[in-house]
Design an enzyme around this catalytic site. Structure first.
Site, short mmCIF file in Angstrom:
data_model
loop_
_atom_site.label_atom_id
_atom_site.label_comp_id
_atom_site.label_asym_id
_atom_site.label_seq_id
_atom_site.Cartn_x
_atom_site.Cartn_y
_atom_site.Cartn_z
CG HIS A 8 -58.74 21.72 -13.52
ND1 HIS A 8 -59.00 21.08 -12.33
CD2 HIS A 8 -59.51 21.10 -14.45
CE1 HIS A 8 -59.88 20.12 -12.55
NE2 HIS A 8 -60.22 20.11 -13.81
CB ALA A 70 -57.83 17.20 -13.37
CD GLU A 282 -62.12 20.01 -17.62
OE1 GLU A 282 -62.72 19.72 -18.66
OE2 GLU A 282 -61.57 19.15 -16.90
#
Ligand SMILES: [Zn+2]
Length: 343
Positions: A8, A70, A282
């Site tokens: 992200h 997110a 992530e």
């Protein structure tokens, strides 16, 4: 090649954060909404160099499949118009990063979801991102209410128009909730993992993949509690006289490797076939620190796969790149296009 399927944009430039702050301040006054932002390109590059790009180099990742932060999607904030404005800006920022670093990032989009608004509302932005910006997938939030679960299950026909478009465009979705505004659920520690587990159970008890045999989902964070409780899910399917889980779900459902210790990765790779695992870390995000037991970053998940004695070299190759190429139908072509454009 090593492809991280789950990254992200958590090193956003200050202009993006300021845009969102202003937008939230004037949610009830649409005429005062900010419509654009002034990017400081040096800041964009410096922040990426210090975070995602540094870790890619240190850890040996070639590409990161990159999407907006997110937890900041915040679909529960404001109405559908505010969600669309914020989503477009966030997706444009990802596009900007992919243009700046075409040999490091491939885009995945946020969707302009909003509580109670039908998912077909997301189709124009999905098409824009795939057809115009060269993205290869989307993040789908099963709970745009931010922790109160007000939408129908992911297997309800409510979602079908969006799935039809995903199949037509040949793009998968990562099931990914946003921030929790329900104080019972910590965003990354419980809401994320609850949603992963919930999505899997919804799929198990549905006919979704009979209706959409080529639809593909990635359940992140190692599938939440699913691999650990695989025996329970096999047993529930058996009691319901359903097919074996591998036939029922594993042509459509994949798991990433965002599990932050070796025993977790070992369990995941013992239980879930290597064909259904995609390397993901992530980073930089959910857990930023260094594990004092190992001296390494918790989210340096490549180390756990490299160290695995359960996975064969062939399995590791699938997990690091081949499965991502298979699940993201547009990925190979997009890597080719981006490297050509940068040459
Ligand atoms: Zn994530």
């Amino acid at each position: 090649m090593v492809i991280d399927c789950h990254g992200h944009y958590t090193s956003e430039p200050s202009a993006l954060l300021e845009f969102r702050k202003q937008q939230i301040e004037v949610l009830d006054e649409p005429l005062r909404m900010p419509s654009s932002l002034q990017l400081n390109h040096e800041e964009v590059q410096e922040k990426l160099e210090r975070a995602q790009l540094k870790f890619q180099r240190d850890r040996g990742t070639d590409f990161t499949i990159f999407s907006p932060r997110a937890s900041a999607m915040g679909h529960h904030i404001g109405n559908a118009a505010a969600s669309l404005a914020w989503t477009r800006i966030c997706n444009d920022m990802i596009h900007n990063v992919c243009k700046l670093y075409p040999n490091s990032f491939i885009g995945v989009c946020q969707l302009p979801q909003s509580p109670g608004i039908r998912p077909e509302n997301c189709i124009p932005e999905l098409e824009r991102c795939i057809d115009e910006l060269g993205f290869v997938g989307c993040n789908l939030n099963p709970d745009p209410s931010g922790g109160y679960w007000k939408e129908p299950p992911l297997t309800d026909r409510w979602w079908y128009p969006l799935y039809e478009k995903m199949v037509e465009l040949d793009v998968p979705a990562m099931i990914h909730v946003s921030g929790s505004c329900n104080p019972n659920f910590h965003t990354t520690g419980s809401h994320y993992l609850n949603a992963d587990t919930t999505a899997f159970m919804q799929f198990l008890t549905s006919n979704l993949f009979k209706d959409f045999p080529t639809l593909k989902f990635i359940i992140p964070h190692g599938g939440g509690a699913v691999p650990y409780h695989w025996g329970r899910y096999r047993g529930i399917a058996q009691d319901m006289r359903l097919p074996l889980l591998k036939d029922l779900l594993l042509n459509n459902v994949y798991f990433d490797t965002c599990v932050y210790h070796q025993p977790g990765i070992d369990l995941l790779s013992k239980v879930i076939p290597a064909n259904n695992l995609l390397f993901g870390s992530e980073m930089v995000g959910a857990v930023k620190g260094i594990d004092p037991e190992t001296g390494n970053y918790y989210d340096d998940t490549k180390r756990y796969i490299d160290s695995s004695t359960i996975l064969s070299a062939e399995d590791k190759d699938k997990i690091f790149s081949k499965n991502a190429i298979k699940v993201f139908g547009r990925l190979a072509g997009q890597i080719e296009r981006q490297s050509h454009n940068s040459a």
